[in-house]
Scaffold this motif. Structure first.
Motif, PDB file in Angstrom:
ATOM      1  N   ARG A  76      -5.416  -4.969  -4.101  1.00 18.74           N
ATOM      2  CA  ARG A  76      -5.570  -3.562  -4.502  1.00 18.74           C
ATOM      3  C   ARG A  76      -6.562  -3.398  -5.661  1.00 18.74           C
ATOM      4  NH1 ARG A  76      -0.018  -3.573  -2.966  1.00 18.74           N
ATOM      5  NH2 ARG A  76       0.634  -4.256  -5.044  1.00 18.74           N
ATOM      6  N   VAL A  77      -6.780  -4.496  -6.432  1.00 16.11           N
ATOM      7  CA  VAL A  77      -7.805  -4.476  -7.479  1.00 16.11           C
ATOM      8  C   VAL A  77      -8.625  -5.752  -7.379  1.00 16.11           C
ATOM      9  CG1 VAL A  77      -6.387  -3.080  -9.051  1.00 16.11           C
ATOM     10  CG2 VAL A  77      -6.328  -5.577  -9.208  1.00 16.11           C
ATOM     11  N   THR A  78      -9.833  -5.715  -7.885  1.00 18.84           N
ATOM     12  CA  THR A  78     -10.694  -6.902  -7.849  1.00 18.84           C
ATOM     13  C   THR A  78     -10.289  -7.883  -8.934  1.00 18.84           C
ATOM     14  OG1 THR A  78     -12.326  -5.972  -9.374  1.00 18.84           O
ATOM     15  CG2 THR A  78     -12.577  -5.449  -7.014  1.00 18.84           C
ATOM     16  N   SER A  79     -10.707  -9.131  -8.739  1.00 19.30           N
ATOM     17  CA  SER A  79     -10.433 -10.157  -9.745  1.00 19.30           C
ATOM     18  C   SER A  79     -11.114  -9.814 -11.060  1.00 19.30           C
ATOM     19  CB  SER A  79     -10.917 -11.530  -9.257  1.00 19.30           C
ATOM     20  OG  SER A  79     -10.178 -11.953  -8.144  1.00 19.30           O
ATOM     21  N   GLU A  80     -12.317  -9.246 -10.981  1.00 20.90           N
ATOM     22  CA  GLU A  80     -13.048  -8.873 -12.186  1.00 20.90           C
ATOM     23  C   GLU A  80     -12.285  -7.806 -12.977  1.00 20.90           C
ATOM     24  OE1 GLU A  80     -17.377  -7.004 -13.526  1.00 20.90           O
ATOM     25  OE2 GLU A  80     -16.911  -7.317 -11.416  1.00 20.90           O
ATOM     26  N   PHE A  81     -11.789  -6.793 -12.267  1.00 23.93           N
ATOM     27  CA  PHE A  81     -11.020  -5.745 -12.930  1.00 23.93           C
ATOM     28  C   PHE A  81      -9.744  -6.316 -13.532  1.00 23.93           C
ATOM     29  CE2 PHE A  81      -7.689  -2.536 -12.933  1.00 23.93           C
ATOM     30  CZ  PHE A  81      -8.300  -1.488 -13.618  1.00 23.93           C
ATOM     31  N   HIS A  82      -9.060  -7.162 -12.762  1.00 22.05           N
ATOM     32  CA  HIS A  82      -7.830  -7.781 -13.240  1.00 22.05           C
ATOM     33  C   HIS A  82      -8.072  -8.548 -14.529  1.00 22.05           C
ATOM     34  CE1 HIS A  82      -5.232 -11.359 -13.674  1.00 22.05           C
ATOM     35  NE2 HIS A  82      -4.252 -10.537 -13.337  1.00 22.05           N
ATOM     36  N   ASP A  83      -9.100  -9.401 -14.517  1.00 24.20           N
ATOM     37  CA  ASP A  83      -9.347 -10.250 -15.677  1.00 24.20           C
ATOM     38  C   ASP A  83      -9.705  -9.425 -16.910  1.00 24.20           C
ATOM     39  OD1 ASP A  83      -8.864 -12.336 -13.977  1.00 24.20           O
ATOM     40  OD2 ASP A  83     -10.975 -12.878 -13.712  1.00 24.20           O
TER      41      ASP A  83
ATOM     42  N   GLN B  25       4.211  -6.767 -20.649  1.00 32.06           N
ATOM     43  CA  GLN B  25       4.431  -7.847 -19.697  1.00 32.06           C
ATOM     44  C   GLN B  25       4.637  -7.301 -18.291  1.00 32.06           C
ATOM     45  OE1 GLN B  25       4.289 -11.285 -20.337  1.00 32.06           O
ATOM     46  NE2 GLN B  25       4.166 -11.175 -18.098  1.00 32.06           N
ATOM     47  N   HIS B  26       5.367  -6.185 -18.179  1.00 30.43           N
ATOM     48  CA  HIS B  26       5.571  -5.562 -16.871  1.00 30.43           C
ATOM     49  C   HIS B  26       4.239  -5.110 -16.275  1.00 30.43           C
ATOM     50  CE1 HIS B  26       7.486  -3.301 -13.666  1.00 30.43           C
ATOM     51  NE2 HIS B  26       6.777  -2.228 -14.029  1.00 30.43           N
ATOM     52  N   ARG B  27       3.374  -4.540 -17.102  1.00 32.70           N
ATOM     53  CA  ARG B  27       2.063  -4.100 -16.622  1.00 32.70           C
ATOM     54  C   ARG B  27       1.232  -5.293 -16.174  1.00 32.70           C
ATOM     55  NH1 ARG B  27      -0.337   0.278 -20.829  1.00 32.70           N
ATOM     56  NH2 ARG B  27      -1.902   0.441 -19.160  1.00 32.70           N
ATOM     57  N   LEU B  28       1.317  -6.399 -16.921  1.00 34.37           N
ATOM     58  CA  LEU B  28       0.582  -7.605 -16.524  1.00 34.37           C
ATOM     59  C   LEU B  28       1.083  -8.144 -15.182  1.00 34.37           C
ATOM     60  CD1 LEU B  28       0.363  -9.406 -19.976  1.00 34.37           C
ATOM     61  CD2 LEU B  28      -1.594  -8.714 -18.573  1.00 34.37           C
ATOM     62  N   ASP B  29       2.410  -8.148 -15.004  1.00 32.60           N
ATOM     63  CA  ASP B  29       2.974  -8.626 -13.737  1.00 32.60           C
ATOM     64  C   ASP B  29       2.538  -7.740 -12.569  1.00 32.60           C
ATOM     65  OD1 ASP B  29       4.228 -10.598 -15.179  1.00 32.60           O
ATOM     66  OD2 ASP B  29       6.171  -9.573 -15.270  1.00 32.60           O
ATOM     67  N   THR B  30       2.584  -6.426 -12.796  1.00 34.53           N
ATOM     68  CA  THR B  30       2.174  -5.491 -11.737  1.00 34.53           C
ATOM     69  C   THR B  30       0.706  -5.643 -11.415  1.00 34.53           C
ATOM     70  OG1 THR B  30       3.865  -3.911 -12.469  1.00 34.53           O
ATOM     71  CG2 THR B  30       2.063  -3.059 -11.090  1.00 34.53           C
ATOM     72  N   LEU B  31      -0.130  -5.790 -12.444  1.00 35.82           N
ATOM     73  CA  LEU B  31      -1.571  -5.954 -12.231  1.00 35.82           C
ATOM     74  C   LEU B  31      -1.864  -7.229 -11.451  1.00 35.82           C
ATOM     75  CD1 LEU B  31      -4.406  -4.837 -12.872  1.00 35.82           C
ATOM     76  CD2 LEU B  31      -4.384  -6.256 -14.955  1.00 35.82           C
ATOM     77  N   TYR B  32      -1.103  -8.292 -11.755  1.00 34.33           N
ATOM     78  CA  TYR B  32      -1.309  -9.543 -11.032  1.00 34.33           C
ATOM     79  C   TYR B  32      -0.964  -9.388  -9.548  1.00 34.33           C
ATOM     80  CZ  TYR B  32      -0.902 -14.432  -9.679  1.00 34.33           C
ATOM     81  OH  TYR B  32      -1.054 -15.642  -9.032  1.00 34.33           O
ATOM     82  N   LEU B  33       0.134  -8.678  -9.262  1.00 40.74           N
ATOM     83  CA  LEU B  33       0.491  -8.434  -7.865  1.00 40.74           C
ATOM     84  C   LEU B  33      -0.582  -7.604  -7.165  1.00 40.74           C
ATOM     85  CD1 LEU B  33       4.326  -7.719  -8.135  1.00 40.74           C
ATOM     86  CD2 LEU B  33       3.223  -9.757  -7.185  1.00 40.74           C
ATOM     87  N   ASP B  34      -1.135  -6.627  -7.891  1.00 42.48           N
ATOM     88  CA  ASP B  34      -2.216  -5.820  -7.315  1.00 42.48           C
ATOM     89  C   ASP B  34      -3.419  -6.685  -6.978  1.00 42.48           C
ATOM     90  OD1 ASP B  34      -0.707  -3.547  -7.521  1.00 42.48           O
ATOM     91  OD2 ASP B  34      -1.614  -2.873  -9.399  1.00 42.48           O
ATOM     92  N   LYS B  35      -3.680  -7.662  -7.826  1.00 40.95           N
ATOM     93  CA  LYS B  35      -4.802  -8.574  -7.554  1.00 40.95           C
ATOM     94  C   LYS B  35      -4.515  -9.438  -6.330  1.00 40.95           C
ATOM     95  CE  LYS B  35      -6.965 -12.738  -9.414  1.00 40.95           C
ATOM     96  NZ  LYS B  35      -6.993 -13.712 -10.528  1.00 40.95           N
ATOM     97  N   ILE B  36      -3.295 -10.004  -6.275  1.00 39.70           N
ATOM     98  CA  ILE B  36      -2.939 -10.872  -5.156  1.00 39.70           C
ATOM     99  C   ILE B  36      -3.004 -10.104  -3.829  1.00 39.70           C
ATOM    100  CG2 ILE B  36      -1.060 -12.188  -4.109  1.00 39.70           C
ATOM    101  CD1 ILE B  36      -2.424 -13.619  -6.424  1.00 39.70           C
ATOM    102  N   GLU B  37      -2.566  -8.855  -3.843  1.00 44.68           N
ATOM    103  CA  GLU B  37      -2.514  -8.065  -2.603  1.00 44.68           C
ATOM    104  C   GLU B  37      -3.804  -7.298  -2.349  1.00 44.68           C
ATOM    105  OE1 GLU B  37       1.004  -5.721  -2.888  1.00 44.68           O
ATOM    106  OE2 GLU B  37       2.339  -7.455  -3.011  1.00 44.68           O
TER     107      GLU B  37
END
Length: 250
Positions: free
Chosen positions: A133-140, A119-131
């Motif tokens: 740092r990662v693409t939406s495709e990578f996030h999904d 869950q922590h990794r998911l939260d961090t990944l979501y913040l990376d997407k919002i800011e």
């Protein structure tokens, strides 16, 4: 907790019979042809069992339910367990269950920690997407895998949480029932009688007027120790048979 509550189905679904239900249908097969033994009422009150003859004609005659009552009670009479060994078995059951609970708690802690990590990794990944740092495709793509793993952890936790802690009392009550079953068997109600036999016996067959059964584990140990010719090994000092020691704590 007492054994009657177990037999009435507190731990599993009760067998709800109707006025046409019979005690031993579904519990026996014909020893000649392997077909089910079925039952019917004669003269409005006498219950007779016979081979269903589903495969072919069968030589096995009818047998009265009262006769089967005596035969099943005789099978249960083979179970033997004195008070001292019964107390030791109760201790062994409690200690074994305590170990299982400890192992379950350790498993729960590990699975919960893994779920929190995902869950922590998911939260961090979501913040990376919002800011950005990662693409939406990578996030999904990555989030989908992590969510599946986290959901698996949640299912594991639900399964572990649903495990019953009352199996200690149930186990002790059932062992106590086994050593006195033959005394009360004939007075049990239909659903409890079926439950009792299903707990203790399996592979019941009827042929040439004789009932043959196999005792389920661990009741087979009691039957082998208590029956004439059932093992041939004499008890050790203190009244314990070598097979009974399998039940006891080291």
């Amino acid at each position: 907790m007492n054994v009657q509550e177990i037999l009435d189905g507190r731990s599993i679904s009760n067998v709800h019979g109707n006025r046409h239900a019979f005690a031993y249908t579904g519990l026996m097969t014909c020893g000649h042809c392997g077909c089910a033994m079925t039952a019917e009422i004669k003269k409005g009150r006498y219950i007779y069992y016979h081979c269903s003859k589903f495969k072919a004609r069968c030589p096995e005659p009818y047998v009265r339910e009262e006769v089967l009552d005596l035969m099943f009670a005789a099978q249960l009479r083979k179970l033997r367990l004195d008070d001292d060994v019964f107390r030791m078995i109760g201790q062994a059951i409690r200690e074994s269950r305590a170990n299982e609970i400890r192992e379950r708690d350790e498993r729960v802690a590990k699975v919960r920690a893994e779920a929190d990590r995902l869950q922590h990794r998911l939260d961090t990944l979501y913040l990376d997407k919002i800011e950005g740092r990662v693409t939406s495709e990578f996030h999904d793509r990555v989030a989908t895998t992590w969510r599946e793993e986290r959901d698996g952890c949640v299912r594991d936790l639900e399964s572990l949480a649903s495990a019953e802690d009352d199996v200690i009392d149930d186990g002790i009550a059932l062992v106590d029932f086994a050593r006195t079953a033959h005394h009360r068997f004939e007075t049990l109600p239909l659903s409890s009688k079926r439950r009792a036999l299903n707990l203790v016996l399996s592979n019941c067959t009827f042929a040439d007027g004789e009932l043959s059964t196999t005792f389920r584990k661990p009741f087979d140990l009691l039957a082998n120790v208590g029956s004439p010719g059932g093992g041939g090994t004499p008890p050790e000092r203190g009244g314990l048979h070598p097979k009974q020691r399998r039940w006891l704590p080291e």
